[in-house]
Design an enzyme around this catalytic site. Structure first.
Site, PDB file in Angstrom:
ATOM      1  N   CYS A 113       2.029   3.672   1.995  1.00 20.90           N
ATOM      2  CA  CYS A 113       3.130   3.982   2.937  1.00 20.90           C
ATOM      3  C   CYS A 113       3.977   2.765   3.271  1.00 20.90           C
ATOM      4  CB  CYS A 113       2.544   4.632   4.174  1.00 20.90           C
ATOM      5  SG  CYS A 113       1.576   6.106   3.759  1.00 20.90           S
ATOM      6  N   ASN A 143       0.848  -1.197   0.000  1.00 13.35           N
ATOM      7  CA  ASN A 143       0.000   0.000   0.000  1.00 13.35           C
ATOM      8  C   ASN A 143       0.895   1.262   0.000  1.00 13.35           C
ATOM      9  OD1 ASN A 143       0.957  -0.314   2.673  1.00 13.35           O
ATOM     10  ND2 ASN A 143      -0.643   1.080   3.332  1.00 13.35           N
ATOM     11  N   GLU A 187       3.330  -0.211   4.673  1.00 18.91           N
ATOM     12  CA  GLU A 187       3.163  -1.054   5.860  1.00 18.91           C
ATOM     13  C   GLU A 187       2.338  -2.315   5.620  1.00 18.91           C
ATOM     14  OE1 GLU A 187       1.914   1.932   5.424  1.00 18.91           O
ATOM     15  OE2 GLU A 187      -0.090   2.176   6.284  1.00 18.91           O
TER      16      GLU A 187
HETATM   17  N1  UDP Z   1      -3.839   6.872   3.113  1.00 18.52           N
HETATM   18  C1  UDP Z   1      -4.328   7.444   1.947  1.00 18.52           C
HETATM   19  N2  UDP Z   1      -4.347   8.816   1.815  1.00 18.52           N
HETATM   20  C2  UDP Z   1      -3.882   9.640   2.790  1.00 18.52           C
HETATM   21  C3  UDP Z   1      -3.367   9.069   3.979  1.00 18.52           C
HETATM   22  C4  UDP Z   1      -3.371   7.676   4.110  1.00 18.52           C
HETATM   23  O1  UDP Z   1      -4.747   6.743   1.049  1.00 18.52           O
HETATM   24  O2  UDP Z   1      -3.934  10.873   2.616  1.00 18.52           O
HETATM   25  C5  UDP Z   1      -3.828   5.376   3.283  1.00 18.52           C
HETATM   26  C6  UDP Z   1      -2.523   4.747   2.823  1.00 18.52           C
HETATM   27  O3  UDP Z   1      -2.773   3.435   2.363  1.00 18.52           O
HETATM   28  C7  UDP Z   1      -1.732   4.689   4.102  1.00 18.52           C
HETATM   29  C8  UDP Z   1      -2.826   4.280   5.068  1.00 18.52           C
HETATM   30  O4  UDP Z   1      -3.957   5.033   4.629  1.00 18.52           O
HETATM   31  O5  UDP Z   1      -0.696   3.778   4.005  1.00 18.52           O
HETATM   32  C9  UDP Z   1      -2.576   4.561   6.501  1.00 18.52           C
HETATM   33  O6  UDP Z   1      -2.122   5.892   6.678  1.00 18.52           O
HETATM   34  P1  UDP Z   1      -2.317   6.640   8.068  1.00 18.52           P
HETATM   35  O7  UDP Z   1      -2.110   5.663   9.173  1.00 18.52           O
HETATM   36  O8  UDP Z   1      -1.478   7.872   8.072  1.00 18.52           O
HETATM   37  O9  UDP Z   1      -3.873   7.039   7.977  1.00 18.52           O
HETATM   38  P2  UDP Z   1      -4.904   7.635   9.053  1.00 18.52           P
HETATM   39  O10 UDP Z   1      -5.826   6.499   9.394  1.00 18.52           O
HETATM   40  O11 UDP Z   1      -4.164   8.189  10.223  1.00 18.52           O
HETATM   41  O12 UDP Z   1      -5.625   8.705   8.283  1.00 18.52           O
END
Ligand code: UDP
Length: 586
Positions: free
Chosen positions: A283, A281, A285
């Site tokens: 980032c 995905n 992970e």
């Molecule tokens: N993600 C996305 N767009 C964004 C931020 C995150 O698509 O602007 C997706 C992406 O797959 C990333 C995952 O959400 O790897 C998790 O990111 P994060 O934990 O920062 O998301 P949060 O749940 O805090 O918004």
């Protein structure tokens, strides 16, 4: 600083001003006139109610109610939050709850534009997408239908980037993408340089897909064959060391490309009969199969601490509380798989077959501070390993319990877990996510990263400037008697405690900030978490502006040796669109 200020007597939830801003802008439901129509507590109620519906298939109405109550309390207390799409979309018409997707890209015009359309569908619902472009024939290769020349994977990348730009996700956030190209693809050099100019491919993280064979060639100073994916035949040779240096140099300059270690990822692929994993995905992970999606959730470690007694003694981990939240967290995420509305049938199929979930953590740096452990110390690494081993063991226990109650995941018998003796509900259980937004909502440090700053000035929409101080720092400063407005102003000016007078050395050591943590220590923490995480770990190895190219090379080599699944570095100031900057975040 309370939500009350924003929602009147309708909500007594304690949230930071920042959290309220983020929630109002993008998470709380709005009516047609774009007025916010729910409070943060009501948001958590909506999510809990929706997700607990899944329980009706497995238990009594009382069990459904119990789950709903536990889900609600866990979120409302900011002890656990699911990924953003769940908070935004649960109980709405959209109903798409996953953050992470991987879409395959086939080597044909039809295949490429099919993937583009699938990406658009996913971005609309708030999900992020990863792609391997490795199967596309290289630039200049033959195109049989037109007798022409292929334009190659890098030219297609920019179409995906442009489309992302235009489809703002559900009006809430722009899509994020990961683009991967294997190290033996003939266009790999062009790929490495693809983000060399500022302002190009801004919606993509790029990573080179690295094989063990390549790393051996680098270490032994050998040549390495590039292979045309269309014919399977070598199309040239390149010095592996020179290619590796190009990656290192580009990363030093721009932060891209990162590396993903494909062989290591596939050694841990829980379902190899369904094919190889070629991408992650955005980032990094979550390594996923083509058309697979994953739902993430994170436990706020800052709230898994038992207060020290007497008051000044260091606090300890509340292991019982943590175990309980891990079990309910796994159950929450497993329920989400059932109630989720998938953007494509192909994604629904693979996701329901393997039932991958990614329970992880945020607030790790906060927890260390409360325990009196410096992030930048060997104890932090040992502790990280112990903590994650506990979380992983308990996550597996929870998944095994669910398998007894609800059945194993459908592909279980042909998975690597079938040899393990006990059935599992989920092909994977743990992921360390960046928690970029949910950590703001929870008011904790993000993911497993060190503090970004101890105190800083934040500009909010209205144009006012807010003085933000790390709450644990403020508390210690008051307790130990060195609190003053001047001291806070000095800290805010530099973001770090290093040169501020009047702060005891042990406190300075405890509040170390990200650019003061040596790169090697960043990596050791990442590797410690990876050791007990079945998916992968999102971590940025932050380097000061004066870091050297050799330093980057050392980190990239060490990441492979330490069995990380991927590596991303960021050198301060090397990107124009920096999300946070010293003194003036956001
Ligand atoms: N993600 C996305 N767009 C964004 C931020 C995150 O698509 O602007 C997706 C992406 O797959 C990333 C995952 O959400 O790897 C998790 O990111 P994060 O934990 O920062 O998301 P949060 O749940 O805090 O918004």
């Amino acid at each position: 600083r309370l939500a009350k200020a924003a929602f009147g007597s309708r909500d007594d939830l304690k949230l930071s001003i920042n959290a309220v801003e983020v929630l109002k802008r993008r998470y709380l439901l709005k009516n047609e006139a774009r007025r916010v129509v729910e409070t943060p507590s009501e948001l958590f109620g909506r999510v809990a109610r929706h997700v607990a519906q899944a329980e009706a298939d497995y238990g009594s109405p009382a069990a459904v109610e119990e789950a709903q109550r536990r889900f609600y309390e866990m979120m409302r207390s900011l002890e656990f939050l699911p990924n953003s799409p769940t908070l935004m979309n649960a109980g709405t018409r959209l109903g798409q709850l996953s953050a992470c997707f991987v879409i395959p890209v086939d080597d044909s015009i039809e295949g490429i534009f099919k993937a583009l359309g699938e990406m658009a569908r996913i971005h609309q619902t708030g999900g992020g997408t990863g792609f391997a472009f490795s199967r596309l024939r290289p630039r200049g290769d033959v195109v049989a239908s037109t007798q022409g020349h292929a334009s190659g994977p890098i030219s297609f990348l920019s179409i995906f980037d442009k489309a992302t730009e235009i489809i703002v996700q559900g009006g809430k956030r722009r899509g994020a993408n990961m683009g991967i190209l294997r190290c033996d693809h003939p266009d790999v050099v062009e790929f490495i340089e693809a983000k060399g100019r500022r302002g190009v491919l801004t919606n993509f993280n790029l990573s080179v897909g690295i094989t063990d064979k390549f790393m051996r060639a680098v270490v032994n100073g050998r040549d390495f064959a590039l292979v045309n994916p269309r014919t399977g035949r070598p199309s040239g040779r390149i010095k592996a060391g020179a290619l590796f240096d190009m990656m290192v140099n580009a990363a030093w300059r721009t932060g891209d490309p990162g590396l993903v270690f494909l062989d290591h990822i596939n050694r841990h692929n829980p379902t190899p009969q369904q094919g190889a994993i070629e991408a992650t995905n955005p980032c990094g992970e979550v390594p996923l199969l083509p058309f697979e999606s994953c739902i993430l959730g994170s436990i706020n470690l800052a709230r898994m601490v038992a207060e020290g007694r007497p008051r000044r003694a260091a606090a300890t981990v509340d292991w019982d509380k943590l175990r309980d939240r891990v079990h309910w967290g796994v159950r929450f995420l497993d329920d989400v798989i059932d109630v989720n509305r998938y953007p494509l049938e192909s994604i629904a199929d693979v996701t329901r077959r393997n039932r991958k979930i990614g329970l992880g953590v945020m607030g790790f740096a906060d927890m260390l501070i409360r325990l009196g452990i410096a992030y930048d110390s060997p104890q932090a690494v040992t502790f990280a390993r112990r903590l994650m081993r506990f979380i992983h063991t308990e996550s597996l226990n929870a998944s095994a319990q669910l398998a007894r109650d609800r059945g194993a995941f459908p592909a279980f018998r042909r998975s690597i877990h079938a040899q393990g003796g006990r059935r599992l509900r989920n092909a994977t259980v743990n992921t360390i996510a960046p928690t970029g937004t949910i950590s703001i909502i929870a008011g904790c440090s993000s993911g497993i990263e060190p503090l970004f700053a101890v105190s800083f000035v934040r500009h909010v929409l209205s144009g006012t400037r807010l003085f933000e101080v790390n709450p644990w720092f403020e508390r210690i400063a008051r307790e130990r008697g060195f609190y003053s407005r001047q001291m806070l102003a000095d800290v805010a000016a530099s973001g770090s405690l290093t040169n501020v007078k009047g702060i005891p050395p042990d406190v300075k050591r405890l509040f170390v900030t990200t650019f003061d943590v040596p790169a090697r220590q960043h990596l050791e923490i990442q590797a410690a978490f990876q050791k007990h995480t079945d998916n992968a770990v999102s971590k940025t190895i932050n380097l000061p502006a004066d870091a050297t190219v050799d330093g980057v090379r050392e980190i990239y080599l060490a990441a492979h040796r330490l069995r990380c699944k991927g590596i991303t570095i960021y050198r301060y100031g090397s990107k124009s669109e920096q999300v946070l900057s010293m003194g003036e975040p956001n």
